[in-house]
Design an enzyme around this catalytic site. Structure first.
Site, PDB file in Angstrom:
ATOM      1  N   TYR A 167       7.806 -55.740 -68.521  1.00 44.22           N
ATOM      2  CA  TYR A 167       8.272 -54.650 -67.636  1.00 44.22           C
ATOM      3  C   TYR A 167       9.674 -54.192 -68.051  1.00 44.22           C
ATOM      4  O   TYR A 167       9.938 -52.989 -68.180  1.00 44.22           O
ATOM      5  CB  TYR A 167       8.264 -55.169 -66.199  1.00 44.22           C
ATOM      6  CG  TYR A 167       8.622 -54.150 -65.144  1.00 44.22           C
ATOM      7  CD1 TYR A 167       7.704 -53.194 -64.725  1.00 44.22           C
ATOM      8  CD2 TYR A 167       9.880 -54.163 -64.539  1.00 44.22           C
ATOM      9  CE1 TYR A 167       8.034 -52.260 -63.739  1.00 44.22           C
ATOM     10  CE2 TYR A 167      10.209 -53.243 -63.554  1.00 44.22           C
ATOM     11  CZ  TYR A 167       9.280 -52.300 -63.159  1.00 44.22           C
ATOM     12  OH  TYR A 167       9.619 -51.389 -62.186  1.00 44.22           O
ATOM     13  N   LYS A 171      10.851 -50.519 -69.394  1.00 45.15           N
ATOM     14  CA  LYS A 171      11.823 -49.700 -68.671  1.00 45.15           C
ATOM     15  C   LYS A 171      13.074 -49.439 -69.501  1.00 45.15           C
ATOM     16  O   LYS A 171      13.707 -48.387 -69.369  1.00 45.15           O
ATOM     17  CB  LYS A 171      12.175 -50.361 -67.331  1.00 45.15           C
ATOM     18  CG  LYS A 171      10.987 -50.465 -66.365  1.00 45.15           C
ATOM     19  CD  LYS A 171      10.448 -49.088 -65.977  1.00 45.15           C
ATOM     20  CE  LYS A 171       9.368 -49.145 -64.927  1.00 45.15           C
ATOM     21  NZ  LYS A 171       8.900 -47.812 -64.525  1.00 45.15           N
TER      22      LYS A 171
HETATM   23  P1  NAP Z   1       3.316 -48.815 -56.556  1.00 45.66           P
HETATM   24  O1  NAP Z   1       3.459 -48.697 -55.090  1.00 45.66           O
HETATM   25  O2  NAP Z   1       2.624 -49.981 -57.126  1.00 45.66           O
HETATM   26  O3  NAP Z   1       2.646 -47.459 -57.113  1.00 45.66           O
HETATM   27  C1  NAP Z   1       2.389 -47.315 -58.471  1.00 45.66           C
HETATM   28  C2  NAP Z   1       1.819 -45.948 -58.739  1.00 45.66           C
HETATM   29  O4  NAP Z   1       1.556 -45.841 -60.155  1.00 45.66           O
HETATM   30  C3  NAP Z   1       0.513 -45.718 -58.015  1.00 45.66           C
HETATM   31  O5  NAP Z   1       0.491 -44.410 -57.481  1.00 45.66           O
HETATM   32  C4  NAP Z   1      -0.526 -45.857 -59.123  1.00 45.66           C
HETATM   33  O6  NAP Z   1      -1.638 -45.004 -58.930  1.00 45.66           O
HETATM   34  C5  NAP Z   1       0.241 -45.355 -60.327  1.00 45.66           C
HETATM   35  N1  NAP Z   1      -0.359 -45.802 -61.583  1.00 45.66           N
HETATM   36  C6  NAP Z   1      -0.519 -47.073 -62.039  1.00 45.66           C
HETATM   37  N2  NAP Z   1      -1.136 -47.061 -63.228  1.00 45.66           N
HETATM   38  C7  NAP Z   1      -1.366 -45.757 -63.532  1.00 45.66           C
HETATM   39  C8  NAP Z   1      -1.969 -45.104 -64.628  1.00 45.66           C
HETATM   40  N3  NAP Z   1      -2.459 -45.797 -65.668  1.00 45.66           N
HETATM   41  N4  NAP Z   1      -2.042 -43.761 -64.619  1.00 45.66           N
HETATM   42  C9  NAP Z   1      -1.547 -43.029 -63.580  1.00 45.66           C
HETATM   43  N5  NAP Z   1      -0.974 -43.610 -62.502  1.00 45.66           N
HETATM   44  C10 NAP Z   1      -0.885 -44.960 -62.478  1.00 45.66           C
HETATM   45  O7  NAP Z   1       4.766 -48.810 -57.265  1.00 45.66           O
HETATM   46  P2  NAP Z   1       6.173 -48.207 -56.798  1.00 45.66           P
HETATM   47  O8  NAP Z   1       6.981 -49.313 -56.293  1.00 45.66           O
HETATM   48  O9  NAP Z   1       5.973 -46.989 -56.013  1.00 45.66           O
HETATM   49  O10 NAP Z   1       6.771 -47.845 -58.237  1.00 45.66           O
HETATM   50  C11 NAP Z   1       6.809 -46.516 -58.747  1.00 45.66           C
HETATM   51  C12 NAP Z   1       7.674 -46.513 -60.016  1.00 45.66           C
HETATM   52  O11 NAP Z   1       8.977 -46.996 -59.693  1.00 45.66           O
HETATM   53  C13 NAP Z   1       7.125 -47.433 -61.104  1.00 45.66           C
HETATM   54  O12 NAP Z   1       7.359 -46.865 -62.356  1.00 45.66           O
HETATM   55  C14 NAP Z   1       7.969 -48.672 -60.938  1.00 45.66           C
HETATM   56  O13 NAP Z   1       8.062 -49.409 -62.127  1.00 45.66           O
HETATM   57  C15 NAP Z   1       9.302 -48.073 -60.543  1.00 45.66           C
HETATM   58  N6  NAP Z   1      10.180 -49.001 -59.857  1.00 45.66           N
HETATM   59  C16 NAP Z   1       9.841 -49.566 -58.658  1.00 45.66           C
HETATM   60  C17 NAP Z   1      10.722 -50.449 -58.057  1.00 45.66           C
HETATM   61  C18 NAP Z   1      10.431 -51.098 -56.743  1.00 45.66           C
HETATM   62  O14 NAP Z   1      11.239 -51.946 -56.319  1.00 45.66           O
HETATM   63  N7  NAP Z   1       9.354 -50.750 -56.056  1.00 45.66           N
HETATM   64  C19 NAP Z   1      11.933 -50.776 -58.677  1.00 45.66           C
HETATM   65  C20 NAP Z   1      12.237 -50.195 -59.896  1.00 45.66           C
HETATM   66  C21 NAP Z   1      11.373 -49.294 -60.476  1.00 45.66           C
HETATM   67  P3  NAP Z   1      -3.170 -45.500 -58.709  1.00 45.66           P
HETATM   68  O15 NAP Z   1      -3.135 -46.528 -57.617  1.00 45.66           O
HETATM   69  O16 NAP Z   1      -3.858 -44.242 -58.340  1.00 45.66           O
HETATM   70  O17 NAP Z   1      -3.609 -46.066 -60.009  1.00 45.66           O
END
Ligand code: NAP
Length: 259
Positions: A167, A171
């Site tokens: 990861y 990133k």
């Molecule tokens: P999440 O709730 O797990 O949602 C992930 C999203 O990515 C879902 O809408 C999922 O859609 C989509 N996704 C996964 N694989 C995909 C693919 N192959 N093609 C298209 N869509 C795909 O995660 P989140 O926390 O909202 O995170 C969103 C972003 O922020 C990510 O890049 C994550 O790394 C980043 N981030 C999150 C955090 C945190 O603390 N939450 C911190 C730093 C960065 P489907 O379910 O439809 O597949």
């Protein structure tokens, strides 16, 4: 579609008349970003991969609130499928102004135990997924001589994180991609930036054990998790005209985690 675009131009809001593609917008941060961009007047393409029903709910919510949205299924790790998604949007809407590469996954493990498959899948979605959309879209941005790309990185990509070698690599790679593409597209009025969230309350972090969540919060100087809105707010700023002189930057939205 012309009718929607005209109505949309007439709509109030900083992003009226703009078309935005948000990847991974079926839930979590992507959902929040889609809602925020739509509330500011953009037509929003809600990308999803597995969660079609939830993506439909996101689009419905936007439409019920008076905005314009459409769901678009596509696995961002698939180069050809991303090309199809971009062509579909261009044929139907005639332009794209904002691309938010938000789709992301985790498959955490210590490096000694990490499988090749888990390493590859995380890199394929989180990093190559952004390459795929940017690669297909950049020719239109260049032609339009405008565009905003926002890549959702992570503090893990800035600082590293034990148990997240795949990861963090994806990133950190996204930050390199952001800076390089920003340099390539700057002279044509296209801005490319990254947002690096810290510890945000979504399903991704809800899946962690109680102990891991407590350790996560303990690492935040502000002593609390961030919200989806905290991220959506800065993405909307980077997607709008007020940030026209900002490119190649990484904005940490993390309660001080990466200080
Ligand atoms: P999440 O709730 O797990 O949602 C992930 C999203 O990515 C879902 O809408 C999922 O859609 C989509 N996704 C996964 N694989 C995909 C693919 N192959 N093609 C298209 N869509 C795909 O995660 P989140 O926390 O909202 O995170 C969103 C972003 O922020 C990510 O890049 C994550 O790394 C980043 N981030 C999150 C955090 C945190 O603390 N939450 C911190 C730093 C960065 P489907 O379910 O439809 O597949």
């Amino acid at each position: 579609m012309e009718e929607i675009m005209n109505q949309n131009k007439a709509a109030a809001g900083e992003l009226a008349g703009k078309v935005a593609l948000v990847t991974g917008a079926s839930r979590g941060i992507g959902r929040g970003i889609a809602g925020k961009l739509a509330a500011q007047g953009a037509v929003v393409l809600v990308n999803y991969n597995g969660s079609e029903q939830r993506a439909r709910e996101v689009a419905k919510e936007i439409i019920n609130a008076g905005g314009h949205a459409e769901c678009i299924g596509c696995d961002v790790s698939d180069f050809t499928a991303c090309g199809g998604m971009v062509e579909y949007i261009m044929e139907k809407y005639g332009r794209i102004d904002i691309l938010v590469n938000n789709a992301g996954v985790t498959r955490d493990n210590l490096i000694m135990r990490m499988s090749e498959e888990d390493y590859d899948r995380v890199l394929d979605i989180n990093l190559k997924g952004a390459f795929n959309t940017i690669r297909h879209l950049s020719k239109y941005f260049l032609k339009q001589r405008s565009g905003k790309i926002v890549n959702i990185s992570s503090v893990s990509g800035v600082m590293g994180n034990a148990g997240q070698a795949n990861y963090s690599a994806s990133k950190a790679g996204l930050i390199g991609l952001t800076k390089s593409v920003a340099r390539e597209l700057a002279s044509r009025g296209v801005c490319v930036n990254a947002v690096a969230p810290g510890f945000i309350d979504t399903e991704m972090t809800q899946a962690l054990s109680q102990k891991a969540r407590e350790a996560g919060v303990a690492a935040v100087p502000m002593g609390r998790m961030g919200s989806v809105e905290d991220i959506a707010e800065i993405v909307a700023f980077l997607a709008g005209n007020k940030s026209d002189y900002i490119t190649g930057q990484v904005i940490c939205v993390d309660g001080g985690m990466a200080i």
